[in-house]
Write an enzyme that holds these catalytic residues in place. Structure first.
Site, PDB file in Angstrom:
ATOM      1  N   PRO A 109       1.851   4.460  21.979  1.00  0.00           N
ATOM      2  CA  PRO A 109       1.308   5.914  21.796  1.00  0.00           C
ATOM      3  C   PRO A 109       1.666   6.189  21.012  1.00  0.00           C
ATOM      4  O   PRO A 109       1.118   7.333  20.292  1.00  0.00           O
ATOM      5  CB  PRO A 109       2.513   6.236  23.539  1.00  0.00           C
ATOM      6  N   ASP A 162     -10.895   2.747   1.515  1.00  0.00           N
ATOM      7  CA  ASP A 162     -11.354   1.929   2.732  1.00  0.00           C
ATOM      8  C   ASP A 162     -12.136   3.778   3.887  1.00  0.00           C
ATOM      9  O   ASP A 162     -13.109   2.693   4.192  1.00  0.00           O
ATOM     10  CB  ASP A 162     -10.048   1.911   3.636  1.00  0.00           C
ATOM     11  N   TYR A 205     -13.859  -8.923   9.858  1.00  0.00           N
ATOM     12  CA  TYR A 205     -15.317  -9.991   9.292  1.00  0.00           C
ATOM     13  C   TYR A 205     -15.400 -11.583   9.073  1.00  0.00           C
ATOM     14  O   TYR A 205     -15.735 -11.726   9.129  1.00  0.00           O
ATOM     15  CB  TYR A 205     -15.577  -9.472   7.697  1.00  0.00           C
ATOM     16  N   LYS A 252       1.059  -1.300   0.235  1.00  0.00           N
ATOM     17  CA  LYS A 252      -0.091   0.207  -0.385  1.00  0.00           C
ATOM     18  C   LYS A 252       0.686   1.785   0.238  1.00  0.00           C
ATOM     19  O   LYS A 252       0.277   2.262  -0.693  1.00  0.00           O
ATOM     20  CB  LYS A 252      -1.335   0.265   1.536  1.00  0.00           C
TER      21      LYS A 252
HETATM   22  P1  NAP Z   1      -2.810  -3.319  11.737  1.00  0.00           P
HETATM   23  O1  NAP Z   1      -2.180  -2.202  10.374  1.00  0.00           O
HETATM   24  O2  NAP Z   1      -1.300  -4.617  11.714  1.00  0.00           O
HETATM   25  O3  NAP Z   1      -3.647  -2.492  12.808  1.00  0.00           O
HETATM   26  C1  NAP Z   1      -3.900  -3.840  13.274  1.00  0.00           C
HETATM   27  C2  NAP Z   1      -3.625  -2.993  14.827  1.00  0.00           C
HETATM   28  O4  NAP Z   1      -4.451  -3.441  16.291  1.00  0.00           O
HETATM   29  C3  NAP Z   1      -2.369  -2.461  15.702  1.00  0.00           C
HETATM   30  O5  NAP Z   1      -2.854  -0.755  16.109  1.00  0.00           O
HETATM   31  C4  NAP Z   1      -2.431  -3.269  16.724  1.00  0.00           C
HETATM   32  O6  NAP Z   1      -1.147  -2.581  17.763  1.00  0.00           O
HETATM   33  C5  NAP Z   1      -3.594  -3.476  17.331  1.00  0.00           C
HETATM   34  N1  NAP Z   1      -2.861  -4.911  17.627  1.00  0.00           N
HETATM   35  C6  NAP Z   1      -3.178  -6.093  17.007  1.00  0.00           C
HETATM   36  N2  NAP Z   1      -3.112  -6.877  18.619  1.00  0.00           N
HETATM   37  C7  NAP Z   1      -3.617  -6.524  18.875  1.00  0.00           C
HETATM   38  C8  NAP Z   1      -4.435  -6.989  20.305  1.00  0.00           C
HETATM   39  N3  NAP Z   1      -3.987  -8.386  20.646  1.00  0.00           N
HETATM   40  N4  NAP Z   1      -4.563  -6.070  21.420  1.00  0.00           N
HETATM   41  C9  NAP Z   1      -4.686  -4.970  21.465  1.00  0.00           C
HETATM   42  N5  NAP Z   1      -4.259  -3.912  20.070  1.00  0.00           N
HETATM   43  C10 NAP Z   1      -3.745  -5.386  19.049  1.00  0.00           C
HETATM   44  O7  NAP Z   1      -3.940  -4.076  10.693  1.00  0.00           O
HETATM   45  P2  NAP Z   1      -4.970  -2.905  10.247  1.00  0.00           P
HETATM   46  O8  NAP Z   1      -4.733  -3.822   8.338  1.00  0.00           O
HETATM   47  O9  NAP Z   1      -5.170  -2.295  11.083  1.00  0.00           O
HETATM   48  O10 NAP Z   1      -6.753  -4.105  10.134  1.00  0.00           O
HETATM   49  C11 NAP Z   1      -6.989  -3.937  11.837  1.00  0.00           C
HETATM   50  C12 NAP Z   1      -8.074  -5.800  11.685  1.00  0.00           C
HETATM   51  O11 NAP Z   1      -9.383  -4.275  10.838  1.00  0.00           O
HETATM   52  C13 NAP Z   1      -8.136  -6.739  10.977  1.00  0.00           C
HETATM   53  O12 NAP Z   1      -8.909  -7.775  11.301  1.00  0.00           O
HETATM   54  C14 NAP Z   1      -8.317  -6.474   9.047  1.00  0.00           C
HETATM   55  O13 NAP Z   1      -8.955  -7.241   9.046  1.00  0.00           O
HETATM   56  C15 NAP Z   1      -9.291  -5.582   9.106  1.00  0.00           C
HETATM   57  N6  NAP Z   1      -9.620  -5.018   8.644  1.00  0.00           N
HETATM   58  C16 NAP Z   1     -11.440  -4.924   7.599  1.00  0.00           C
HETATM   59  C17 NAP Z   1     -11.536  -3.807   6.724  1.00  0.00           C
HETATM   60  C18 NAP Z   1     -12.636  -4.120   6.374  1.00  0.00           C
HETATM   61  O14 NAP Z   1     -12.641  -3.925   4.833  1.00  0.00           O
HETATM   62  N7  NAP Z   1     -13.716  -4.647   7.541  1.00  0.00           N
HETATM   63  C19 NAP Z   1     -10.378  -3.266   6.150  1.00  0.00           C
HETATM   64  C20 NAP Z   1      -9.045  -2.925   6.624  1.00  0.00           C
HETATM   65  C21 NAP Z   1      -8.893  -4.107   7.985  1.00  0.00           C
HETATM   66  P3  NAP Z   1       0.329  -3.001  18.395  1.00  0.00           P
HETATM   67  O15 NAP Z   1       0.994  -2.258  16.612  1.00  0.00           O
HETATM   68  O16 NAP Z   1       0.909  -2.341  19.096  1.00  0.00           O
HETATM   69  O17 NAP Z   1       0.629  -4.028  17.796  1.00  0.00           O
END
Ligand code: NAP
Length: 290
Positions: free
Chosen positions: A159, A109, A232, A72
């Protein structure tokens, strides 16, 4: 599926891993319903090869390209022009070919998220929103919510990441330990962490979190609140079920997923995408995966 002919246009998604992607299901269902002689495929492109993939898009005359991890940010650097959201986030999930092979990168998004909220009857204007997590999805959501007039709060374990995401929404960052209190007093809560994701469906390295599958305790929720869970898979997450039982209006992650893909189709075809057909196709595909 209609027969592939010499006239069939090809669109696709680049990513790694990408074989689990629901995008081919969403897009091909839409193309068929729209009567388009198009096909959408997944291209497994390794990290570091983003610009080659975009060059191939030009050479092969692809009708459109979706972009997912880990491409991305590199795609944002490799496009000829960027939408406002893509430039602000330095993140591209959609590439559209224009005049003379010029590639425009955009990020659907945030707008996809807002459309999912609208479907649920939630106007974020003036509402207090809490975003759990500060990764890529949280950043797009914080930016969109800020633009839509919500008071944005971001709570995350790191943070610096929380501050950066909150800044996009002209909001405030909070420690992860404050999340229960924040959720209690919010109008709109967005889970943008992977907590609650079905084990085995996470991308490598993802942290699916607590054993109960809840990023925040269920007793923080009540009536008059909206909860959007971006996870999802499963569609009905432990958080959605728990918050729904306490009277909150819940919105599943398929809403944003479908709308961000629908916006891609609208950019590529200048036509309206059939979101109900796309949602049904995604639900069926998820029901068939373990
Ligand atoms: P990402 O960039 O890896 O970010 C994940 C975030 O969640 C980070 O802030 C991470 O914190 C935090 N996190 C991970 N495990 C955690 C835990 N056990 N407790 C507390 N915080 C935690 O991922 P992303 O791309 O943003 O995606 C996040 C979620 O959204 C995924 O499940 C993805 O499938 C979903 N998503 C859905 C859509 C949709 O269209 N519905 C679109 C995009 C993403 P740290 O930095 O501390 O690890």
């Amino acid at each position: 599926m209609t027969a592939i002919t010499g006239a069939t246009r090809v669109a696709g998604v680049i990513g790694d891993p990408v074989r689990h992607s629901l995008s081919p299901v969403l897009h091909n269902a839409a193309y068929m319903a729209m009567g388009l002689d198009w096909a959408y495929v997944a291209f497994e492109v390794p990290d570091g090869a983003t610009s080659h993939a975009l060059e191939a898009m030009r050479t092969l005359g692809l009708a459109g390209l979706s972009v997912t991890m880990p491409h991305k940010t590199a795609a944002a650097h490799a496009c000829d022009a960027l939408s406002d959201d893509a430039a602000t986030l330095l993140s591209v999930n959609t590439v559209t070919a224009g005049e003379g092979g010029r590639l425009k990168g955009s990020s659907t998004d945030g707008e996809g998220f807002l459309r999912a909220l609208t479907d649920a009857g939630c106007d974020p204007q003036g509402r207090t929103a809490v975003v759990l997590g500060a990764g890529g999805a949280a950043r797009a959501v914080a930016l969109a919510l800020g633009r839509a007039g919500a008071r944005v709060n971001v709570t995350a374990r790191r943070p610096d990441a929380a501050a950066s995401a909150a800044g996009l929404g002209r909001g405030e960052a909070h420690p992860w330990a404050a999340r229960t209190e924040l959720v209690r007093t919010a109008d709109l809560v967005v889970n943008a962490t992977p907590v609650g994701m079905q084990r085995g469906s996470a991308a490598p390295g993802a942290d699916a979190g607590a054993d109960d599958g809840l990023p925040v305790g269920a007793d923080a929720f009540g009536p008059q609140q909206f909860l959007v869970d971006l996870v999802y898979h499963p569609v009905e997450t432990p958080l959605l079920l728990a918050a729904g039982q306490r009277g909150a209006t819940v919105v599943d992650g398929l809403g944003m997923l479908v709308h961000q893909a629908a916006l891609q189709i609208e950019q590529w075809t200048a036509d309206t995408a059939p979101v109900a057909v796309m949602r049904a196709a995604a639900k069926a595909a998820l029901a068939h995966s373990h």
